[in-house]
Write an enzyme that holds these catalytic residues in place. Structure first.
Site, PDB file in Angstrom:
ATOM      1  N   LYS A 156       3.421   1.138  -4.912  1.00 44.95           N
ATOM      2  CA  LYS A 156       4.183   0.546  -6.044  1.00 44.95           C
ATOM      3  C   LYS A 156       3.371   0.567  -7.336  1.00 44.95           C
ATOM      4  O   LYS A 156       3.830   1.066  -8.359  1.00 44.95           O
ATOM      5  CB  LYS A 156       4.523  -0.924  -5.749  1.00 44.95           C
ATOM      6  CG  LYS A 156       5.601  -1.144  -4.754  1.00 44.95           C
ATOM      7  CD  LYS A 156       5.971  -2.618  -4.666  1.00 44.95           C
ATOM      8  CE  LYS A 156       4.852  -3.484  -4.145  1.00 44.95           C
ATOM      9  NZ  LYS A 156       4.606  -3.380  -2.708  1.00 44.95           N
ATOM     10  N   THR A 157       2.150   0.037  -7.231  1.00 43.02           N
ATOM     11  CA  THR A 157       1.322  -0.089  -8.433  1.00 43.02           C
ATOM     12  C   THR A 157       0.990   1.285  -9.001  1.00 43.02           C
ATOM     13  O   THR A 157       1.075   1.501 -10.211  1.00 43.02           O
ATOM     14  CB  THR A 157       0.021  -0.849  -8.088  1.00 43.02           C
ATOM     15  OG1 THR A 157       0.400  -1.998  -7.350  1.00 43.02           O
ATOM     16  CG2 THR A 157      -0.736  -1.257  -9.316  1.00 43.02           C
ATOM     17  N   ASP A 174       0.792  -1.240   0.000  1.00 40.67           N
ATOM     18  CA  ASP A 174       0.000   0.000   0.000  1.00 40.67           C
ATOM     19  C   ASP A 174       0.821   1.285   0.000  1.00 40.67           C
ATOM     20  O   ASP A 174       0.261   2.371   0.123  1.00 40.67           O
ATOM     21  CB  ASP A 174      -0.968   0.054   1.206  1.00 40.67           C
ATOM     22  CG  ASP A 174      -2.248  -0.668   0.891  1.00 40.67           C
ATOM     23  OD1 ASP A 174      -2.442  -1.017  -0.299  1.00 40.67           O
ATOM     24  OD2 ASP A 174      -3.049  -0.898   1.802  1.00 40.67           O
ATOM     25  N   HIS A 190       8.663  -9.344  -3.171  1.00 38.72           N
ATOM     26  CA  HIS A 190      10.076  -9.438  -2.803  1.00 38.72           C
ATOM     27  C   HIS A 190      10.607 -10.854  -2.955  1.00 38.72           C
ATOM     28  O   HIS A 190      11.742 -11.061  -3.355  1.00 38.72           O
ATOM     29  CB  HIS A 190      10.265  -9.010  -1.349  1.00 38.72           C
ATOM     30  CG  HIS A 190       9.782  -7.632  -1.100  1.00 38.72           C
ATOM     31  ND1 HIS A 190       9.494  -7.149   0.139  1.00 38.72           N
ATOM     32  CD2 HIS A 190       9.527  -6.624  -1.957  1.00 38.72           C
ATOM     33  CE1 HIS A 190       9.084  -5.902   0.044  1.00 38.72           C
ATOM     34  NE2 HIS A 190       9.084  -5.562  -1.222  1.00 38.72           N
TER      35      HIS A 190
HETATM   36  N1  GTP Z   1      -2.697  10.452  -1.617  1.00 33.67           N
HETATM   37  C1  GTP Z   1      -1.965   9.566  -2.252  1.00 33.67           C
HETATM   38  N2  GTP Z   1      -2.369   8.294  -2.328  1.00 33.67           N
HETATM   39  C2  GTP Z   1      -1.605   7.429  -2.987  1.00 33.67           C
HETATM   40  C3  GTP Z   1      -0.387   7.792  -3.592  1.00 33.67           C
HETATM   41  N3  GTP Z   1       0.154   6.700  -4.152  1.00 33.67           N
HETATM   42  C4  GTP Z   1      -0.683   5.682  -3.921  1.00 33.67           C
HETATM   43  N4  GTP Z   1      -1.757   6.108  -3.225  1.00 33.67           N
HETATM   44  C5  GTP Z   1      -2.898   5.304  -2.780  1.00 33.67           C
HETATM   45  O1  GTP Z   1      -2.449   4.310  -1.867  1.00 33.67           O
HETATM   46  C6  GTP Z   1      -3.176   3.110  -2.043  1.00 33.67           C
HETATM   47  C7  GTP Z   1      -2.209   1.962  -2.301  1.00 33.67           C
HETATM   48  O2  GTP Z   1      -1.518   2.178  -3.514  1.00 33.67           O
HETATM   49  P1  GTP Z   1      -0.984   0.990  -4.425  1.00 33.67           P
HETATM   50  O3  GTP Z   1      -0.321   1.612  -5.560  1.00 33.67           O
HETATM   51  O4  GTP Z   1      -2.051   0.013  -4.663  1.00 33.67           O
HETATM   52  O5  GTP Z   1       0.058   0.357  -3.411  1.00 33.67           O
HETATM   53  P2  GTP Z   1       0.995  -0.896  -3.629  1.00 33.67           P
HETATM   54  O6  GTP Z   1       2.234  -0.616  -2.893  1.00 33.67           O
HETATM   55  O7  GTP Z   1       1.090  -1.225  -5.056  1.00 33.67           O
HETATM   56  O8  GTP Z   1       0.184  -1.973  -2.891  1.00 33.67           O
HETATM   57  P3  GTP Z   1       0.338  -3.538  -3.097  1.00 33.67           P
HETATM   58  O9  GTP Z   1       0.291  -3.809  -4.568  1.00 33.67           O
HETATM   59  O10 GTP Z   1      -0.844  -4.076  -2.381  1.00 33.67           O
HETATM   60  O11 GTP Z   1       1.640  -3.895  -2.473  1.00 33.67           O
HETATM   61  C8  GTP Z   1      -4.123   3.349  -3.205  1.00 33.67           C
HETATM   62  O12 GTP Z   1      -5.386   3.685  -2.679  1.00 33.67           O
HETATM   63  C9  GTP Z   1      -3.518   4.540  -3.920  1.00 33.67           C
HETATM   64  O13 GTP Z   1      -4.490   5.317  -4.572  1.00 33.67           O
HETATM   65  C10 GTP Z   1       0.028   9.178  -3.484  1.00 33.67           C
HETATM   66  O14 GTP Z   1       1.060   9.598  -3.976  1.00 33.67           O
HETATM   67  N5  GTP Z   1      -0.805   9.987  -2.805  1.00 33.67           N
END
Ligand code: GTP
Length: 629
Positions: A142-143, A139, A187
Site C-alpha cells: 500500500k505505502t 506488506d 481498515h
Molecule cells: N519486489 C517488490 N517489492 C515490493 C513491491 N511493492 C512493495 N514492495 C516491498 O514490500 C514491502 C512492503 O511494502 P509496503 O509498501 O510497506 O507495504 P504496506 O502494504 O504498505 O505495508 P503496511 O503499511 O505495513 O500495511 C517493502 O519492502 C516494499 O519495498 C513491488 O512491486 N515489488
C-alpha cells in the site's frame, strides 16, 4: 481593464457574504421550526419516541385504550413509559392510521438532518475528482504504491512533490485529470468513518501481492469495500518478483466474487509493480474510466461541507485538521463547525505545504484555527455566524457526551486495591488525553494489555487534545468503579482542575507511557506509593515579554489563579501542552524580589535554564506535599 477587474471582483465578494448570511438565516429558521405532528390527513406524523400519555394525546385516544392494548399482550405498562418507534408504528396501525417520521433540524441532529434536507439542482453540479482508498494485506505494498503514485505525478502542475503527510492528497496526471487518494491508517479507520456516515471513498483499490496471494487482511479489505458498496479495482502488485503468480491471485479472488473481466466478471484488474512503477498508468486510467462512468459531481458554488480525515494538536499552532471538501468551496477565513468544535480558518495549506485560499470539491487541505481538535470522520460545514457555530458545536459535544455516558460509581486510585479485595470494584474507567494521535494509540495499546484479575478496564475516551471540562463532566457521570483522567503531555487549565476537584475526579499527568502502566498495575496490586502528591498552587498568564541583556527573557505575568512562590516548581504550558518543567529563577514585583505572587497580582519572572518564554504562555506553580496514608 483595471476597472473591469474591479467590477468583476466586487459582486463575487458580496455574493459570498450574502450567501453566508442567507445560509445562517435559513438554518436558524429551520432550527426554530417545529414540525407539525399528530394525525395529519389520516397519517400519524411523529419526530421522536413519545411516552404513552403523549402518544395517546397525539392520536386522540385515551391512555386506558393503549394500556389495554399492551395488557392484552401480557405487558403491564404505565403512561410514563416511552414507546419505541416500532411500538408507535404498531399502535398507529392498530388504530387505523398510517405512520411517517419527520426529521426536524435540531442542534443535535444537525449534520445528519442537513445532509438529508439539502439537495442540489442538477444544473449546479460540476465534475469533481474521484476519491480513492487503497486497502490490502500488510506488506502487500500500500505505502509503496501510494509513494510511487505521488512521485510519478506532478502535483498542482509543479515539480516538488508532496511534502507533508496530511492523510489525503490529490495528484494530477499529464492530461490535468485529478485523483484524490485517502491515506487511511487501516481498515478499521475506513469502516469507522463509514459507520459515522462519512462516506468519503468513491473507489477502493484492493492491492494483492502476486507472490503471496489472498491473505486474512485481503479478506477483511474485501468485506469493508463491499460494505461501502463502491467500485473495486484489483491491483496485483509485486509482479516483478520471481515467485509472482497473478493468475493464482485471480483464481483465489473468485471465491469472494471478485471476478476479473476475462473470467466473465466486471471487476477491473491491473497487474504491475509498485516498486518498479509498472502498471501505474493503467491503474490511473482505470480509476479515471470508472470516474467517467460513475460521473462524480458536486456543486462547487456554495458554502463548503466535508469530512475531517485526521487531526492533531500542534505545539506551536494549536489544533490542526486535515479535511476533505465534499461539496461547495471552502475559503480561507470561513468559519466551520467540525464535529464538536468550531473556528475561523486562519490558514490553509495543501499537501505540498503551499498556502491555499480556496478548496473546492474533492480537495484535501490542512486547516488551522479550530478551537479544539476534531476527530477523524467528523463532518464539517461552513457556518459564518459565530454564535450559531458555537451553539451547534456545544450541542454536538453534549450529544457525544450523552453517548459516552455510563452509569458507574467513583473511587480514588489509592483505594483500587481495597475495592478489588472487597470485590466491590468491577471496572476501572479511563479517560486518556494526549498531545498526538501516536501517543493516544500507544497508550491505548499498552492499557488494553494490562491484566488485573476480576477487573475490567474501560477506556471511555481516548483522544488528542488537552483535558477539558467535557472530560471532567464525562468522568463525573461514571458511578460504578473508579474513573481516572490521564493526561499525557497535556495539562488541564485552572478552571478544569477546579471542576475536577469539586467533582472528586482524579487527574493523573504523565509523560512516559510505562509510568502510566506501572502506576495502574501497582495501584491494582495495592502497591501505589502515595507518599508524595503534587499540589498545584496557582497559575500565571504571561502577558508580555522583555529581553534583558543579563538575565534573559523576562515574562510579565498576571496571576490568574491561586499563588506562585519564588521556590515553586513550575511548568510552562503553551496551547495546553507542557513545553518545559523546571524552577523559577526570579520573581519580582516592579523592581523588588518577592517571595510569593498572589492572585490578580502582576510582576516579572524568569525561569531557570529556559529562555523561550512567550506571550500567552501559562506558568503553573506546584509543590510536592507528603500525603498521609
Ligand atoms: N519486489 C517488490 N517489492 C515490493 C513491491 N511493492 C512493495 N514492495 C516491498 O514490500 C514491502 C512492503 O511494502 P509496503 O509498501 O510497506 O507495504 P504496506 O502494504 O504498505 O505495508 P503496511 O503499511 O505495513 O500495511 C517493502 O519492502 C516494499 O519495498 C513491488 O512491486 N515489488
Amino acid at each position: 481593464m483595471a476597472k473591469n477587474i474591479k467590477t468583476n471582483k466586487k459582486p463575487q465578494q458580496v455574493n459570498k457574504k450574502e450567501m453566508s448570511k442567507q445560509h445562517a438565516k435559513q438554518i436558524k429558521q429551520q432550527l426554530n421550526e417545529t414540525v407539525a405532528t399528530g394525525i395529519i390527513d389520516g397519517v400519524f406524523v411523529y419526530t421522536e419516541a413519545l411516552s404513552i400519555a403523549d402518544f395517546a394525546n397525539q392520536i386522540g385516544k385515551s391512555v386506558a385504550e393503549i394500556l389495554k392494548y399492551f395488557f392484552a399482550q401480557g405487558l403491564m405498562l404505565n403512561q410514563n413509559v416511552v414507546l419505541s418507534e416500532e411500538q408507535m408504528a404498531e399502535l398507529a396501525l392498530e388504530f387505523g392510521f398510517d405512520f411517517r417520521k419527520e426529521e426536524s433540524l435540531t442542534k443535535e441532529n444537525f449534520f445528519e438532518a442537513l445532509d438529508a434536507s439539502e439537495e442540489d439542482k442538477p444544473e449546479d453540479l460540476e465534475h469533481r475528482a474521484p476519491i480513492v482508498t487503497i486497502m490490502g494485506h500488510v506488506d502487500h505494498g500500500k505505502t509503496t504504491l501510494l509513494d510511487s503514485i505521488k512521485n510519478t505525478n506532478v502535483v498542482g502542475g509543479e515539480a516538488g512533490g508532496i511534502t507533508q503527510a496530511i492523510g489525503a492528497y490529490q495528484v494530477k496526471n499529464k492530461d490535468g485529470k485529478k485523483i484524490t487518494f485517502i491515506d487511511t491508517p487501516g481498515h478499521e479507520a475506513f469502516s469507522e468513518m463509514r459507520s459515522r456516515g462519512a462516506n468519503v471513498t468513491d473507489i477502493v483499490i484492493l492491492i494483492v501481492a502476486a507472490d503471496d496471494g489472498v491473505m486474512p487482511q485481503t479478506e477483511e479489505a474485501i468485506d469493508h469495500a463491499k460494505l461501502a458498496n463502491v467500485p473495486i479495482i484489483v491491483f496485483i502488485n509485486k509482479c516483478d518478483k520471481p515467485g509472482a503468480d497473478p493468475e493464482r491471485v485471480k483464481a483465489e479472488l473468485m471465491k469472494y466474487e471478485i471476478v476479473a473481466e476475462e473470467y466473465g466478471g466486471d471487476i477491473p484488474f491491473v497487474q504491475g509493480s509498485a516498486k518498479q512503477k509498472i502498471g501505474l498508468d493503467q491503474l490511473e486510467e482505470t480509476i479515471l474510466l470508472i470516474a467517467e462512468m460513475q460521473d462524480y459531481k458536486a456543486n462547487p458554488n456554495k458554502l463548503a461541507k466535508g469530512v475531517v480525515i485526521e487531526a492533531h494538536l500542534d505545539k506551536a499552532k494549536g489544533p490542526v485538521a486535515s479535511i476533505l471538501v465534499k461539496e461547495g468551496t471552502l475559503d480561507i477565513r470561513d468559519m466551520i463547525i467540525a464535529g464538536t468544535t468550531y473556528g475561523n480558518i486562519k490558514h490553509m495549506e495543501d499537501e505540498t505545504n503551499k498556502k491555499v485560499l480556496k478548496a473546492g470539491p474533492s480537495k484535501p487541505v490542512v486547516v488551522y484555527g479550530l478551537n479544539e481538535v476534531p476527530s477523524a470522520g467528523d463532518k464539517f460545514i461552513v457556518m459564518n455566524d459565530e454564535k450559531m457555530a458555537r451553539t451547534i458545536a456545544e450541542a454536538q459535544a453534549e450529544k457525544k457526551l450523552a453517548a459516552e455516558r455510563q452509569s458507574n460509581q467513583i473511587f480514588s486510585l489509592d483505594s483500587i486495591k481495597k475495592h478489588i479485595d472487597d470485590g466491590e470494584l468491577k471496572a476501572i474507567n479511563l479517560i486518556v488525553k494526549a498531545d498526538t494521535q501516536g501517543s493516544v494509540e500507544a497508550l491505548k495499546g499498552s492499557l488494553t494489555k494490562i491484566d488485573i484479575p476480576g477487573v475490567k478496564l474501560n477506556i471511555i475516551r481516548a483522544s488528542v487534545g488537552t483535558i477539558t471540562l467535557s472530560d471532567v463532566t464525562l468522568a463525573s457521570t461514571v458511578t460504578d468503579g473508579i474513573v481516572l483522567i490521564y493526561g499525557f503531555n497535556v495539562r488541564p487549565d485552572a478552571v478544569v482542575r477546579k471542576k475536577a476537584e469539586e467533582e472528586g475526579i482524579e487527574i493523573r499527568l504523565h509523560n512516559i507511557i510505562y509510568k502510566v502502566i506501572e502506576e495502574l498495575e501497582d495501584a491494582a496490586k495495592g502497591m501505589l506509593d502515595p507518599e508524595y502528591k503534587e499540589v498545584v498552587t496557582g497559575s500565571a498568564e504571561i502577558r508580555a515579554t522583555f529581553k534583558h541583556s543579563d538575565i534573559g527573557t523576562i515574562g510579565g505575568f498576571h496571576i490568574t489563579d491561586g499563588s506562585i512562590e519564588r521556590k515553586s516548581k513550575v511548568r510552562i504550558i503553551r496551547n495546553g501542552i507542557v513545553i518545559y518543567t523546571g524552577e523559577l529563577a526570579t520573581l519580582k514585583h516592579l523592581k523588588d524580589d518577592i517571595k510569593e505572587a498572589k492572585i490578580n497580582s502582576e510582576g516579572g519572572l524568569t525561569i531557570k535554564n529556559f529562555n523561550d518564554i512567550k506571550e500567552g504562555d501559562i506558568v503553573e506553580g506546584y509543590k510536592e506535599e507528603e500525603v498521609k496514608k
